[in-house]
Design a protein around this motif. Structure first.
Motif, PDB file in Angstrom:
ATOM      1  N   ARG A 128      71.349  77.462  66.139  1.00 18.06           N
ATOM      2  CA  ARG A 128      71.238  76.733  64.877  1.00 18.06           C
ATOM      3  C   ARG A 128      70.418  75.454  65.048  1.00 18.06           C
ATOM      4  O   ARG A 128      69.568  75.129  64.213  1.00 18.06           O
ATOM      5  N   SER A 129      70.648  74.701  66.111  1.00 20.74           N
ATOM      6  CA  SER A 129      69.891  73.463  66.322  1.00 20.74           C
ATOM      7  C   SER A 129      68.414  73.771  66.609  1.00 20.74           C
ATOM      8  O   SER A 129      67.534  73.044  66.148  1.00 20.74           O
ATOM      9  N   GLU A 134      66.906  74.570  63.245  1.00 19.51           N
ATOM     10  CA  GLU A 134      66.708  73.363  62.452  1.00 19.51           C
ATOM     11  C   GLU A 134      65.537  72.532  62.979  1.00 19.51           C
ATOM     12  O   GLU A 134      64.750  71.988  62.194  1.00 19.51           O
ATOM     13  N   MET A 149      75.569  77.450  68.292  1.00 18.22           N
ATOM     14  CA  MET A 149      75.163  76.110  67.906  1.00 18.22           C
ATOM     15  C   MET A 149      73.763  75.800  68.439  1.00 18.22           C
ATOM     16  O   MET A 149      72.988  75.131  67.763  1.00 18.22           O
TER      17      MET A 149
END
Length: 163
Positions: free
Chosen positions: A5-6, A9, A2
């Motif tokens: 992914r953050s 992004e 996670m």
């Protein structure tokens, strides 16, 4: 996973922001440059005989440079002539600025030399670049010819040794 992914992004968002800023600067940045160019273009009286002669000179020089592309020595003479013209542009600007009344309707020759750089040095540099590119192609062709001759010579030597 996670965190990755953050981070990805966040990176994409930053990249999108940079692209938006760049595109807005380019859109707003090109308009003033275009306006300055058009102001410069319209400030010149293109019907003056000396300006037409200057343009004809540059066109003729470029045509001679293209037509004489197989004559390397003459091309080098033209190359040095063009670069010499660029080198002496500052002196030429000063001389023409002092005597503009004898051939022009207005003084185009500012102390910074913008006019002469645009209409004298710029086209001379374009011609010099054309000559330089032609010289590089000629050099490449000569290297290929030399290498082929060397390979033929080696093939003859090895064939003579076998006989």
């Amino acid at each position: 996973m996670m965190d990755l992914r953050s981070a990805f992004e966040d990176h994409i968002k930053q990249l999108a922001d940079l692209i938006l800023k760049l595109s807005s600067e380019l859109r707003s940045g090109l308009r003033p440059a275009y306006d300055n160019f058009m102001g410069f273009f319209h400030a010149i009286d293109w019907t003056e005989p000396w300006l037409r002669g200057l343009m004809a000179f540059h066109v003729a020089l470029l045509i001679v440079a293209i037509l004489s592309r197989k004559h390397i020595n003459f091309q080098m003479f033209l190359f040095l002539l063009a670069l010499g013209g660029v080198y002496f542009a500052e002196r030429l600007n000063r001389i023409l600025g002092d005597n503009w009344r004898s051939f022009a309707s207005q003084n185009y020759f500012d102390p910074h030399g913008l006019f002469l750089s645009s209409l004298w040095s710029g086209p001379l540099l374009v011609t010099a670049i054309v000559i330089l590119i032609n010289s590089l192609f000629s050099l490449c062709y000569l290297i290929v010819r030399w290498k082929r001759a060397e390979l033929r010579h080696r093939a003859r030597l090895s064939q003579n040794k076998q006989d």
